[in-house]
Design an enzyme around this catalytic site. Structure first.
Site: not given
Length: 219
Positions: A40, A118
């Site tokens: 991940d 982000d």
């Protein structure tokens, strides 16, 4: 579980994060290092992997995160829960992913998730986004045949950019071709849950690693 408060965004191009890390000894990290690995990228608080590791004890899970306090907190939860198939690593993916992938047992990497990274909306900041062509190429080299990459974002522009960069690499095929209506994994992220509760869309795509054509040539 106590929650650590940290800055929401960290600039991966700042000087502080330019020294690549040395990968840990996986024999000391995982009880069974040879198990299938789920990576991940940008694990955040780590709750997604914490739940995945409990549901799938026959897999190993590795979270990469640039905010060190979140990594320390998540590894603390692992220790409290006695999970020996989960580990979080503090690193800047843009300069450390290659060495991490090369240290993983060959053929172990079977799933990769990049979820709600982000967005870095300003054009001058978009080079800070995690899914750059170099990252896609490194994952293509490391992922096993038929391995899966799941990308997700609630920002369509970011999702399209990630999708297009994986589409552009010949090692990957998108399946299905359209955005996914539902998450193929059994655990949603906190951001995914909150986005859907607001009635807003989540843009998801799955990519499958194709067989290496050089390995399938008829001699």
């Amino acid at each position: 579980m106590a929650i650590v408060r940290v800055r929401e965004h960290v600039n991966p191009l700042s000087k502080k994060y330019q020294v690549p890390i040395s990968p840990p000894d996986w024999q000391k990290i995982y009880a069974v290092p040879s198990q299938s690995l789920h990576l991940d990228i940008g694990s955040g608080k780590g709750r997604f992997l914490l739940e995945m590791a409990q549901q799938r004890p026959d897999w190993n899970f590795l979270g990469l995160e640039i905010r060190e306090p979140l990594v320390d907190q998540a590894n603390g939860w692992c220790r409290e829960m006695g999970l020996s198939n989960l580990y979080y690593l503090f690193c800047n993916v843009n300069n450390s992913l290659s060495s991490i992938l090369h240290s993983i047992p060959a053929g172990a990497l079977r799933q990769v998730t990049i979820q709600f990274p982000d967005p870095w909306f300003k054009r001058k900041h978009q080079k800070r986004r995690v899914v750059q062509p170099e990252i896609v190429a490194e994952l293509a080299d490391a992922l096993c045949t038929n391995g899966m990459v799941l990308i997700q974002s609630d920002v369509e522009e970011v999702a399209v950019e990630m999708r297009d960069r994986f589409d552009a690499h010949p090692a990957f095929i998108r399946h299905p071709e359209n955005w996914l209506d539902t998450n193929p994994l059994p655990v949603p992220t906190e951001r995914e849950v909150s986005t859907l509760k607001r009635g807003e869309p989540v843009y998801r795509a799955v990519f499958i690693k194709l067989p290496d054509p050089q390995l399938n040539r008829q001699e």
